[in-house]
Design an enzyme around this catalytic site. Sequence first.
Site, PDB file in Angstrom:
ATOM      1  CG  HIS A  79      -1.841   1.150   1.328  1.00  0.00           C
ATOM      2  ND1 HIS A  79      -3.166   1.066   1.013  1.00  0.00           N
ATOM      3  CD2 HIS A  79      -1.623   2.447   1.702  1.00  0.00           C
ATOM      4  CE1 HIS A  79      -3.739   2.250   1.180  1.00  0.00           C
ATOM      5  NE2 HIS A  79      -2.820   3.101   1.609  1.00  0.00           N
ATOM      6  CD  GLU A  80       1.724   3.617   3.646  1.00  0.00           C
ATOM      7  OE1 GLU A  80       1.983   4.685   3.048  1.00  0.00           O
ATOM      8  OE2 GLU A  80       0.671   3.460   4.281  1.00  0.00           O
ATOM      9  CG  HIS A  83       0.206   6.066  -0.840  1.00  0.00           C
ATOM     10  ND1 HIS A  83      -0.947   6.556  -1.413  1.00  0.00           N
ATOM     11  CD2 HIS A  83      -0.192   5.489   0.327  1.00  0.00           C
ATOM     12  CE1 HIS A  83      -1.986   6.287  -0.647  1.00  0.00           C
ATOM     13  NE2 HIS A  83      -1.555   5.637   0.412  1.00  0.00           N
ATOM     14  CG  ASP A 156      -4.969   6.677   1.358  1.00  0.00           C
ATOM     15  OD1 ASP A 156      -4.385   7.544   2.038  1.00  0.00           O
ATOM     16  OD2 ASP A 156      -4.568   5.503   1.260  1.00  0.00           O
TER      17      ASP A 156
END
Length: 228
Positions: A79-80, A83, A156
Site C-alpha cells: 500500500h505504502e 503511494h 485516502d
Amino acid sequence: AQVTAQPDADLHAIALAASGTTGADLANIVNEAALHAVKMGYAAVMQEDLMEAVEVVIAGKEKKDRVLNPRERRLVAFHEVGHALVSAKQKQAQPVQKITIIPRTMGSLGYTLSVPEEDRYLLTREELLGEITTLLGGRAAELVEFGDSSTGAANDIGRAPAIARKMVTQYGMSEKFGPMGLESSENQYLDGRNVATCSEQTGSAVDEEVRSIIERCQQAAVTLLEKN
C-alpha cells in the site's frame, strides 16, 4: 528555553517537511526534537532529531507494541509503496522522503512522507489530479497485487473526493461545469463548512462529476503500477 542545534541542522528542509503546520506545531517539533536528542545522548539537536520530531507531530509516535501479522505487514508495505511509486512516476508530484510500515499512535499502520521542493501557494488542475492519483496509489497497489482492497485505504478515499469536490465546486476546474462557483465556504476558520449555491439537480450532477474524477485517477494509478 533555548534549544541548541548542531550546525548541520537544515531548518529549510524542516520547514518544507512541516509545510502547513501551525506555530504551535512548530513549537512541538522543536520540543520533541530536544527530547529525542536527550534520549539519544546528544549534546545538541541534530537533523535526525528534527525529522523524527516532524513525523511525531504529523503522524504520532511509533507504536512498536502493535504487532501486525505477516500478511498485514505485506499488505501495508505494498500500500505504502503504491503511494510512493505513483508519486514518483508523475511529473507534478512531490518527492518522496520516507516510507514506513511502523504503526503510529494516530492510527496509521504506515505512511509515505512526501516533501515539496519549495513553498507553494497555488496549485494547477494537473497538480491536484496528481495529488488525488497519489492518494489512490495505495488502494491501486492493493488491487494490482492482491486483487482486493482493504480498510487501510479509508483515510485516502476520504481525502481524495474532498479535493475533487473542491476542484468541481470552488476552483472551476470541471470540464462539465467550467468556471462556476457551486459551493461557498462559510465560517472558514471555525467549522469550515461548504454550503451549496446550486440546485439539488445540479448537486447530483456534481456528485457524478466527482465520482468520474476519482474513477479516472484510480485507473491512472492502477495503470502506472501495472506498467512499473
